[in-house]
Design an enzyme around this catalytic site. Sequence first.
Site, short mmCIF file in Angstrom:
data_model
loop_
_atom_site.label_atom_id
_atom_site.label_comp_id
_atom_site.label_asym_id
_atom_site.label_seq_id
_atom_site.Cartn_x
_atom_site.Cartn_y
_atom_site.Cartn_z
CG HIS A 47 62.78 12.11 8.49
ND1 HIS A 47 61.71 11.77 7.66
CD2 HIS A 47 62.44 11.66 9.72
CE1 HIS A 47 60.80 11.15 8.37
NE2 HIS A 47 61.20 11.06 9.63
CB CYS A 48 61.16 16.45 4.85
SG CYS A 48 62.52 16.81 3.73
CB ALA A 49 59.38 13.39 1.39
#
Length: 332
Positions: free
Chosen positions: A138-140
């Site tokens: 995941h990222c943001a």
Amino acid sequence: MNRHLAFERLHNFRDVGGYPGEGGRPVRQGRLYRSDSLGKLRGEDWDRFLTLGIGTVIDLRYDWEIAAKGRVPEAPGLRYHHLSIEHRPYDQAALGPEVETGRFLADRYAEVAHDGAVELRRALEVIAAEDSGPVVFHCASGKDRTGLLAALVLSLLGVAEDDIVADFALTGLATERLLADWRADHPGQEPVWPGYGRVPADIMRFFLADLAAAHGSVHAYATNSSSVPRRNWWRPCAATCSNPPGESGCPGRGPGHPIGPRPIAGRSLPAQRGVTPYARWRTDHRRRGATWLTPSGVRARGHGSPASGFPCWTSSSRHDSAGSPCWCGCSC
């Protein structure tokens, strides 16, 4: 099939499996997930997450994003890998309305594929490891950095480009909730850029075409990416560089000029715990800086303008003693 898994605070958590891969064999479901920030997990969402039996989390965000928004909670047997793949911060919401979404973001993805090659390769190794268990990365927002890694994984598994693009575009189902999160963090404001949070298919089509043009194929990129020097775009040279007089506004200091930041025009470069002044200056410089072309056509970046009094750096074809590209600095 509905790939999105229902969470209260997560808006873009979904299963990457199920697509036809090499030889028509489907990618296994329940083994690889993609998401927006897992720092939002708590309460019933955390309980729901634990039922998935996930053994490994790959966090693709910057250090400062994790410091501000938190990381996945710790749990027995849950392995956590922080692999920040993007090295050039930029504020999408602040971009002007004239910026075309597809081409602009595809170019940013190409930068990530180059700058973050070492981290991306490590992420692929973690995903492929037999002892990783089910993995989530995941990222943001689960859109750009996450979408790029998902595209690499699916490509290596033989998934057709149309399906890769379709998987990327599924983030569009979460756009309004992601925008709501942004507005909650910025009361009374609206993103300046109309493309913020949007996922037109041409972003991924441009990126995959550019990657194939540069490396021959996604497989060739993934197998050869370890040859890309780590963070070579902001690393001081192991030797010295020379700037010809006039290039990037340089006054022609010539060979032997030391590489690295220094106070100029009375300005100091404050240190930050755990971060070298050079790294911090480069991050702040890129985040706030402008871009222009030098008379020789070399793209240079600096704070405001060449006459600002800050150091400027020109990306050149020069190499240090280790044979890696380097940045050459001088006063503007």
